[in-house]
Design a protein around this motif. Structure first.
Motif, short mmCIF file in Angstrom:
data_model
loop_
_atom_site.label_atom_id
_atom_site.label_comp_id
_atom_site.label_asym_id
_atom_site.label_seq_id
_atom_site.Cartn_x
_atom_site.Cartn_y
_atom_site.Cartn_z
N THR A 6 0.85 -1.18 0.00
CA THR A 6 0.00 0.00 0.00
C THR A 6 0.89 1.24 0.00
O THR A 6 2.12 1.14 -0.01
CB THR A 6 -0.93 0.02 1.22
OG1 THR A 6 -0.13 0.06 2.41
CG2 THR A 6 -1.81 -1.22 1.26
N THR A 11 -0.91 -4.82 3.34
CA THR A 11 -1.99 -5.62 3.93
C THR A 11 -1.66 -7.09 3.69
O THR A 11 -0.97 -7.44 2.72
CB THR A 11 -3.37 -5.31 3.33
OG1 THR A 11 -3.35 -5.63 1.92
CG2 THR A 11 -3.75 -3.86 3.52
N SER A 13 -3.72 -10.81 3.62
CA SER A 13 -5.03 -11.45 3.64
C SER A 13 -4.88 -12.94 3.43
O SER A 13 -3.94 -13.40 2.77
CB SER A 13 -5.92 -10.87 2.54
OG SER A 13 -6.07 -9.48 2.68
N GLU A 18 -8.91 -10.13 5.42
CA GLU A 18 -7.79 -9.28 5.78
C GLU A 18 -7.42 -9.49 7.24
O GLU A 18 -8.25 -9.36 8.14
CB GLU A 18 -8.15 -7.81 5.54
CG GLU A 18 -6.97 -6.88 5.71
CD GLU A 18 -7.32 -5.43 5.44
OE1 GLU A 18 -6.81 -4.86 4.46
OE2 GLU A 18 -8.13 -4.86 6.23
N ARG A 21 -3.12 -5.09 8.65
CA ARG A 21 -3.20 -3.83 7.90
C ARG A 21 -2.21 -2.87 8.53
O ARG A 21 -2.40 -2.43 9.67
CB ARG A 21 -4.61 -3.27 7.95
CG ARG A 21 -4.83 -2.02 7.11
CD ARG A 21 -6.18 -1.38 7.38
NE ARG A 21 -7.27 -2.34 7.23
CZ ARG A 21 -8.25 -2.48 8.11
NH1 ARG A 21 -8.25 -1.76 9.22
NH2 ARG A 21 -9.22 -3.35 7.90
#
Length: 663
Positions: A6, A11, A13, A18, A21
């Protein structure tokens, strides 16, 4: 597992869920240093930590499957994460780090279960749970008089999170599980709305993740990871294991119990090794050899019982008393943990000292498995035993493998279970001999065939009585422990707290719907009511054993299912009704397999119970025959002898269940 970069972080998952984060202004990882203080007093611990440093690893550099974390841009890398399969591998270039905090994504309405065997709270959300094997404490509720008295007199009061069997594994209602591969002190903190925080007093090598479409599949995956138990021994289905510690009189009392109609599968005598008399009262003699003064002709008696399809069980723990026959043999071979001066470390158990057999020494582990359990117990004729005290490794001893005892303390129950299982396997008796443990940690599932709930108080208390056994069975069952049971009537009697006839009968009612029924005389037998001292109690107990034996065909199916799939015998409602979120926090009732619903009476004086029945089925009350649609609460009469039990209409064993009401 999917790692995505990001703008200022990443992140992570798993199957679209998810889990992590991380951003510069909202980091998921923190690192630092702490200086702990740990004091142990006979299995109870006083632990606190002085945090020297806790720094957000705010800056993340992501390259391929690797994440490098530092305090800020341009600062040295302090932690490296590598995604490998469904795991995160961790490494710390900064050797000063001995504390790690990890925040996982939380949902507002999420439920969380696991943490090993949790006795007070099944749904862990909203609370903090240190994960350290110890005595669970007496009372376990700081607002009660018994807990206060226990704290003042023996530092033994405990709290809601204290447990013999912690495990750094949790299951989320978002249908994933997280496991930290560590034996260090750890904490699960589920008090925040937007994140869960995992604290570990080291940098663990790995954090594992599991995901599945259903909770049953998720439990199956965890049981494969941690180990599955064999099917229950055939002899167990014959009735209750009767716990007596009365020397040769135990055999006479057993005959009285059987004459009253009690179905019996085993006689369990903790005192088979003899007694030691102290100012605290009679204690077992911790030298694991049959004492034929207290039990004359014991081997012959064991054989005679076997001819009547009754097995004999004993007791063992990992300590050897200094005045016993086995101590010199072990000390001469260097099999004990040592003190700072390299001498045998002695532990004071109250007017007698013991050495700790060092199971990190392969020769010591092999000796104990063969010499003590193999020769002195299995070859002597024992079919099972309580394998006690796995949580008692002192944290200041020196071990053969060179690892700090603080790091080995949590690992000890699993090593202890492995020694017992090794002895059983050496005689070809896996799935035939049955030992049971209260202590546990990651991997104990692969070795220990049966858990027991530990030393509950002899009462109906919320945090230390009958109801806690249900939470313990459900939490540990989700992590691959298929079989759980407890001391019928509880164990701990202190400060004038003694059993009532009602407690004994209610506990027996619950035990009839568990994998194993086993009675216990408790820590103060003479002060407490026993099943053979009251005709009403004895007749009630006999009837409950008849129900247990009646359900043996169903229990055998559940046992086979456990060995094949890892599903526990006692199950939370949501395991079969996961679309019914009203079931997610229920901890005082359970499914026995998929088709029986059991809601034990766990409050004193209660003669009716309100029970929630899960959606998607019609539930038939075994005593009245009344059918109820699921998805609502019903209130049923629950006099002594009629615990609230329902069966699922249309179940394969419907006739068997319906006939419970005729017994």
């Amino acid at each position: 597992m999917l790692l995505e970069k990001t703008a200022t972080g990443f992140t992570l998952s798993l199957d679209g869920c998810e889990i992590l984060r991380h951003a510069a202004d909202n980091p998921a990882l923190f690192a630092g240093r702490g200086e702990e203080r740990m004091d142990m007093y006979r299995g109870n611990f006083d632990i606190e930590d002085y945090v020297v440093e806790r720094v957000a690893l705010a800056h993340a550099e992501v390259e391929g499957d690797t994440i490098r974390l530092s305090n800020a841009p341009g600062q040295p890398v302090r932690l490296v994460l590598t995604v490998e399969g469904d795991s995160l591998l961790l490494a710390a270039p900064d050797a000063s780090i001995n504390r790690l905090w990890l925040r996982t994504v939380a949902g507002k309405d999420e439920h969380v279960w696991g943490g090993g065997e949790q006795m007070s709270y099944f749904d862990l959300r909203g609370r903090r749970f240190p994960l350290w094997t110890s005595e669970p404490g007496v009372g376990r509720d700081k607002t009660t008089e018994i807990t206060f008295q226990s704290d003042v007199t023996g530092k033994a009061g405990g709290d809601y999170y204290n447990t013999n069997y912690p495990q750094p594994t949790y299951i989320s209602s978002r249908r994933y599980a997280l496991h930290v591969d560590t034996t260090a002190y750890a904490v699960f903190d589920f008090r925040r709305e937007t994140f869960h925080e995992v604290e570990v007093w080291e940098v663990p090598e790995k954090i594992e993740f599991f995901a599945a479409d259903t909770f049953r599949d998720l439990v199956g995956k965890l049981s494969l990871r941690f180990g599955r138990q064999p099917e229950l021994p055939e002899w167990v289905y014959g009735g209750a294991i009767i716990g007596l510690k009365d020397g040769k009189t135990s055999f006479e009392r057993l005959e009285k119990i059987r004459a009253a109609g009690v179905k019996v599968s085993g006689l369990w005598c903790e005192d088979w090794v003899g007694l030691r008399h102290t100012s605290f009262g009679a204690r077992l003699f911790w030298d694991w050899v049959g004492n034929e003064e207290r039990y004359p002709h014991l081997r012959q008696k064991i054989a005679e019982l076997a001819d009547e399809n009754i097995r004999f069980l004993g007791y063992v723990n990992p300590y050897l008393c200094v005045d016993g026959s086995l101590f010199p043999e072990a000390e001469a071979s260097g099999y004990f943990a040592t003190d700072a001066e390299g001498k045998t470390a002695l532990v004071d158990f109250g007017e007698f000292d013991c050495g700790v057999v060092d199971f990190t020494n392969p020769d010591a582990a092999a000796w104990f498995a063969e010499r003590v359990i193999g020769e002195n117990m299995l070859d002597y004729g024992l079919s099972g035993w309580m394998a006690d005290f796995g949580e008692y490794l002192p944290i200041d001893v020196k071990l053969a493998n060179g690892v700090d005892a603080k790091r080995m303390h949590n690992a000890w129950p699993t090593l202890w279970a492995e020694v017992n299982a090794r002895a059983v396997a050496s005689r070809g008796k896996t799935g035939e001999a049955l030992f049971f443990m209260r202590a546990g940690y990651t991997g104990v599932q692969a070795h220990c065939p049966l858990l027991w709930g530990g030393d509950q108080s002899v009462d109906f208390s919320r945090h230390d009585g009958l109801v806690t056994v249900i939470s313990g069975a459900l939490s540990s069952g989700l992590l691959g422990n298929a079989y759980h049971h407890s001391d019928i009537g509880g164990y701990t009697s202190l400060f004038g707290n003694v059993r009532t006839a009602e407690l004994l009968m209610r506990w027996a009612e619950m035990a009839a719907f568990t994998p194993v029924m086993r009675s216990h005389e408790g820590n103060r037998p003479r002060d407490n009511l026993q099943i053979d001292q009251d005709e009403v109690v004895l007749a009630h107990f006999a009837r409950m054993t008849a129900i247990y034996v009646h359900l043996a065909p169903y229990l055998k199916v559940l046992s086979a299912e456990a060995a094949e799939t890892g599903l526990p015998v006692q199950r939370p409602f949501f395991l079969h009704h996961e679309d019914d979120r009203a079931t997610y926090a229920i901890q005082d009732a359970y499914l026995y397999g998929a088709d029986l619903l059991v809601a034990p009476v766990w409050r004193a004086g209660e003669t009716e119970r309100t029970v929630y029945l899960p959606k998607g089925a019609r539930w038939v009350h075994v005593w009245s025959g009344a059918a109820h649609e699921g998805g609502r609460e019903v209130t049923v009469a629950a006099p002594l002898g009629q615990p609230p039990v329902f069966y699922r209409a249309g179940a394969a064993h419907e006739k068997l269940f319906a006939d419970i009401g005729t017994l």
